[in-house]
Design a protein around this motif. Structure first.
Motif, short mmCIF file in Angstrom:
data_model
loop_
_atom_site.label_atom_id
_atom_site.label_comp_id
_atom_site.label_asym_id
_atom_site.label_seq_id
_atom_site.Cartn_x
_atom_site.Cartn_y
_atom_site.Cartn_z
N CYS A 74 -5.81 -0.35 5.65
CA CYS A 74 -6.42 0.99 5.63
C CYS A 74 -7.52 1.13 4.58
O CYS A 74 -8.17 2.17 4.50
CB CYS A 74 -5.35 2.06 5.43
SG CYS A 74 -4.73 2.18 3.74
N ASN A 127 -7.23 1.34 1.35
CA ASN A 127 -6.80 2.03 0.12
C ASN A 127 -7.00 1.11 -1.08
O ASN A 127 -6.60 -0.05 -1.06
CB ASN A 127 -5.32 2.42 0.26
CG ASN A 127 -4.84 3.29 -0.88
OD1 ASN A 127 -5.62 3.95 -1.54
ND2 ASN A 127 -3.53 3.27 -1.11
N CYS A 134 0.84 -1.19 0.00
CA CYS A 134 0.00 0.00 0.00
C CYS A 134 0.88 1.25 0.00
O CYS A 134 1.76 1.39 0.86
CB CYS A 134 -0.91 -0.01 1.23
SG CYS A 134 -1.89 1.49 1.39
N CYS A 161 -5.82 -2.51 0.11
CA CYS A 161 -5.05 -2.63 1.34
C CYS A 161 -5.97 -3.10 2.46
O CYS A 161 -6.94 -2.41 2.79
CB CYS A 161 -4.42 -1.29 1.71
SG CYS A 161 -3.59 -1.35 3.31
N CYS A 212 -0.02 3.30 3.49
CA CYS A 212 0.40 2.89 4.85
C CYS A 212 1.50 1.83 4.84
O CYS A 212 2.03 1.49 5.90
CB CYS A 212 -0.80 2.40 5.65
SG CYS A 212 -1.35 0.73 5.21
ZN LIG Z 1 -2.90 0.83 3.49
#
Ligand SMILES: [Zn+2]
Length: 278
Positions: free
Chosen positions: A141, A143, A120, A138, A123
């Protein structure tokens, strides 16, 4: 052009499915595609299965052409490696049949994108292929990242019966004549990209910008949009951006140079102008 594979049909809808006989499977070493040394083509599923048991290896569905699905096998078994020959992207330009060349180039772009998005970017957690879309998600998080395509323009600047052709100056670039080209910047409509690139590369104003055709160009992960436009001055004097171009020359329609790669939008646009007004 390279994407013109009719009567075959490229199907990029994301419908992952298990491989079967007749499908094709890609293996890579870094960015290099490994082709079947016996055929010079991507391995048929059954050809690779005859060399090694692929059933437990990680596999990513890429796309289909007609009813042939293309997959990426993330691990290269030793027996496959020994039966394979490496192919650099440029080598696909001359591959026959053309629909498999298009598959190789497109798969190479997708492989490169997956390879570059294993983590990612927000993060740093390991990302995973999304189950529904062609994207990387991800789990930490949330994403979601889709395949990267960079929009770019190809610009044919005309002045009555004349067309402006260029040659790149950087080492390793094609030695053929080309058209002005460049990537769109963030926040910029393509028409402004056309004006900006022409001004930057040859120092000329243009008008009557008109879209011709587009072309996926996986060699550079870009989507090309071809435009014709007219010179907006009577002064044809070219001021070259010398770190980019080595030559910018006006040619009468009757004296346009021959040659170039028939798979490219650039080639088609030059040939279209040769035939008459555009
Ligand atoms: Zn992430």
């Amino acid at each position: 052009m390279i994407q013109d594979i009719a009567p075959h049909r490229y199907d990029n809808a994301y419908h992952p499915r298990p491989p079967k006989a007749g499908d094709r499977v890609f293996f890579y070493q870094d960015t290099i595609t490994l082709l079947n040394g016996a055929t010079g083509l991507p391995f048929l599923w059954e050809e690779a299965e005859a060399l090694a048991d692929l059933s437990q290896l990680p596999l990513t569905y890429l796309f289909a052409i007609d009813d042939v699905a293309f997959h990426w096998c993330h691990v290269v078994p030793q027996a496959v490696l020994e039966a394979a020959v490496p192919a650099k992207n440029g080598g696909f330009r001359d591959m026959e049949p053309g629909w498999l060349a298009f598959a190789c180039i497109t798969a190479s772009q997708l492989h490169g994108w997956y390879h570059d998005h294993q983590f990612c970017g927000r993060c740093g957690f390991p990302a995973q292929p999304d189950k529904v879309e062609r994207a990387m998600r991800c789990p930490a998080c949330g994403n979601l990242v889709y395949p990267t395509i960079s929009p770019a323009v190809i610009v044919a600047v005309t002045h009555g019966n004349r067309l402006l052709l260029t040659k790149y100056s950087r080492p390793g670039a094609t030695r053929n004549y080309a058209l002005i080209a460049g990537f769109a910047e963030i926040g910029e409509p393509l028409e402004d990209t056309v004006r900006r690139e022409v001004m930057e590369e040859v120092g000329l104003p243009v008008k009557n910008i008109r879209f011709y055709k587009s072309q996926p160009w996986s060699f550079s992960s870009s989507l090309l949009s071809g435009f014709y436009c007219d010179l907006d001055t009577d002064d044809e004097t070219v001021t070259l951006q010398e770190d980019e171009l080595g030559e910018g020359t006006w040619f009468d329609r009757e004296n346009l140079p021959q040659g170039g790669s028939a798979i490219s939008l650039t080639h088609e646009m030059i040939e279209r102008f040769r035939q008459g007004p555009v």
